[in-house]
Design a protein around this motif. Sequence first.
Motif, short mmCIF file in Angstrom:
data_model
loop_
_atom_site.label_atom_id
_atom_site.label_comp_id
_atom_site.label_asym_id
_atom_site.label_seq_id
_atom_site.Cartn_x
_atom_site.Cartn_y
_atom_site.Cartn_z
N GLY A 148 0.80 -1.22 0.00
CA GLY A 148 0.00 0.00 0.00
C GLY A 148 0.84 1.27 0.00
O GLY A 148 0.65 2.15 -0.84
N ASN A 149 1.77 1.37 0.92
CA ASN A 149 2.57 2.58 1.02
C ASN A 149 3.55 2.70 -0.15
O ASN A 149 3.76 3.79 -0.68
CB ASN A 149 3.31 2.63 2.35
CG ASN A 149 3.80 4.03 2.66
OD1 ASN A 149 3.14 5.02 2.35
ND2 ASN A 149 4.97 4.10 3.26
N SER A 150 4.14 1.59 -0.56
CA SER A 150 5.07 1.61 -1.69
C SER A 150 4.37 2.04 -2.97
O SER A 150 4.87 2.89 -3.72
CB SER A 150 5.69 0.23 -1.90
OG SER A 150 6.36 -0.20 -0.76
N ILE A 194 2.92 5.86 -7.27
CA ILE A 194 1.83 6.45 -8.07
C ILE A 194 1.83 7.97 -7.94
O ILE A 194 1.60 8.69 -8.91
CB ILE A 194 0.47 5.83 -7.69
CG1 ILE A 194 0.42 4.37 -8.17
CG2 ILE A 194 -0.68 6.62 -8.29
CD1 ILE A 194 -0.80 3.61 -7.72
N MET A 195 2.11 8.49 -6.75
CA MET A 195 2.14 9.94 -6.56
C MET A 195 3.28 10.60 -7.32
O MET A 195 3.25 11.80 -7.56
CB MET A 195 2.23 10.30 -5.08
CG MET A 195 0.89 10.22 -4.36
SD MET A 195 -0.40 11.25 -5.08
CE MET A 195 0.28 12.87 -4.88
N TYR A 228 -3.93 5.26 0.48
CA TYR A 228 -4.35 3.88 0.76
C TYR A 228 -4.80 3.77 2.20
O TYR A 228 -4.49 4.62 3.04
CB TYR A 228 -3.21 2.89 0.46
CG TYR A 228 -2.23 2.73 1.60
CD1 TYR A 228 -2.33 1.67 2.49
CD2 TYR A 228 -1.21 3.65 1.80
CE1 TYR A 228 -1.45 1.53 3.53
CE2 TYR A 228 -0.32 3.52 2.84
CZ TYR A 228 -0.44 2.45 3.70
OH TYR A 228 0.43 2.32 4.75
N SER A 229 -5.56 2.73 2.48
CA SER A 229 -5.98 2.47 3.85
C SER A 229 -6.16 0.97 4.04
O SER A 229 -6.40 0.23 3.10
CB SER A 229 -7.29 3.19 4.17
OG SER A 229 -8.35 2.64 3.40
N ILE A 230 -6.02 0.57 5.29
CA ILE A 230 -6.33 -0.79 5.71
C ILE A 230 -7.64 -0.66 6.48
O ILE A 230 -7.66 -0.07 7.56
CB ILE A 230 -5.22 -1.37 6.61
CG1 ILE A 230 -3.86 -1.31 5.93
CG2 ILE A 230 -5.57 -2.79 7.06
CD1 ILE A 230 -3.70 -2.14 4.69
N PRO A 231 -8.76 -1.14 5.91
CA PRO A 231 -10.06 -0.90 6.55
C PRO A 231 -10.13 -1.39 8.01
O PRO A 231 -10.67 -0.70 8.85
CB PRO A 231 -11.04 -1.69 5.68
CG PRO A 231 -10.36 -1.89 4.39
CD PRO A 231 -8.90 -1.90 4.67
N HIS A 232 -9.56 -2.56 8.28
CA HIS A 232 -9.56 -3.09 9.64
C HIS A 232 -8.40 -4.06 9.77
O HIS A 232 -8.15 -4.85 8.87
CB HIS A 232 -10.88 -3.80 9.95
CG HIS A 232 -11.07 -4.08 11.40
ND1 HIS A 232 -10.54 -5.19 12.02
CD2 HIS A 232 -11.69 -3.38 12.37
CE1 HIS A 232 -10.84 -5.17 13.30
NE2 HIS A 232 -11.54 -4.08 13.55
N LEU A 275 11.74 -0.39 -9.96
CA LEU A 275 12.50 0.04 -8.79
C LEU A 275 13.02 -1.16 -8.02
O LEU A 275 14.18 -1.18 -7.58
CB LEU A 275 11.62 0.92 -7.89
CG LEU A 275 12.26 1.40 -6.60
CD1 LEU A 275 13.46 2.31 -6.88
CD2 LEU A 275 11.24 2.13 -5.74
N CYS A 276 12.19 -2.19 -7.86
CA CYS A 276 12.63 -3.40 -7.16
C CYS A 276 13.78 -4.08 -7.90
O CYS A 276 14.71 -4.60 -7.28
CB CYS A 276 11.46 -4.36 -6.97
SG CYS A 276 10.25 -3.79 -5.77
N ASP A 277 13.72 -4.07 -9.24
CA ASP A 277 14.80 -4.66 -10.03
C ASP A 277 16.11 -3.91 -9.81
O ASP A 277 17.17 -4.52 -9.67
CB ASP A 277 14.45 -4.65 -11.52
CG ASP A 277 13.35 -5.65 -11.87
OD1 ASP A 277 13.09 -6.57 -11.07
OD2 ASP A 277 12.73 -5.48 -12.95
N VAL A 278 16.05 -2.59 -9.76
CA VAL A 278 17.25 -1.79 -9.52
C VAL A 278 17.83 -2.09 -8.13
O VAL A 278 19.04 -2.29 -7.98
CB VAL A 278 16.95 -0.27 -9.67
CG1 VAL A 278 18.11 0.57 -9.16
CG2 VAL A 278 16.63 0.07 -11.11
#
Length: 146
Positions: free
Chosen positions: A71-73, A78-79, A89-93, A125-128
């Motif tokens: 979510g945070n990544s 995206i921003m 993003y949010s985690i509903p519960h 980014l993960c590949d780098v």
Amino acid sequence: MAPKQTQAEAAPPAEDDVSMGDVSAEAPAANGIDLNDPAKAAEMAQRIKILPGSTDTAASFEFTGEDHTLGNSLRYIIMKNPNVEFCGYSIPHPSEDLMNIRIQTYPGTTVTEALEKGFNDLMDLCDVVENKFEEARSEFQSGMQT
């Protein structure tokens, strides 16, 4: 007074305990999903759904089986897209295995395009990071041998 024994000191290790070095390369993935199985691949495809009330430039997506790590990544990546007006993003519960992400774009870009670009940018980014890690590990190991 003598110090109390911890549980680790009191009980011997279980016979089935293994160190990380003992795990084979063929060990199943942590999430237990075999992507070569068509039924499991179809199940994976259903892990993302668009929530009701979406438009081309504003939508919320629900991810099953994801948490703050993605979510945070994904929100951060995206921003970075100049065509995105808002992403959160949010985690509903905490007891539910769901993560929601909201994307709003400027006219001319759809939310699905922004989400797909976010996934691709995050994979790049993960590949780098992986490549830099591999190079640093190789350099460290070669330094240890001399």
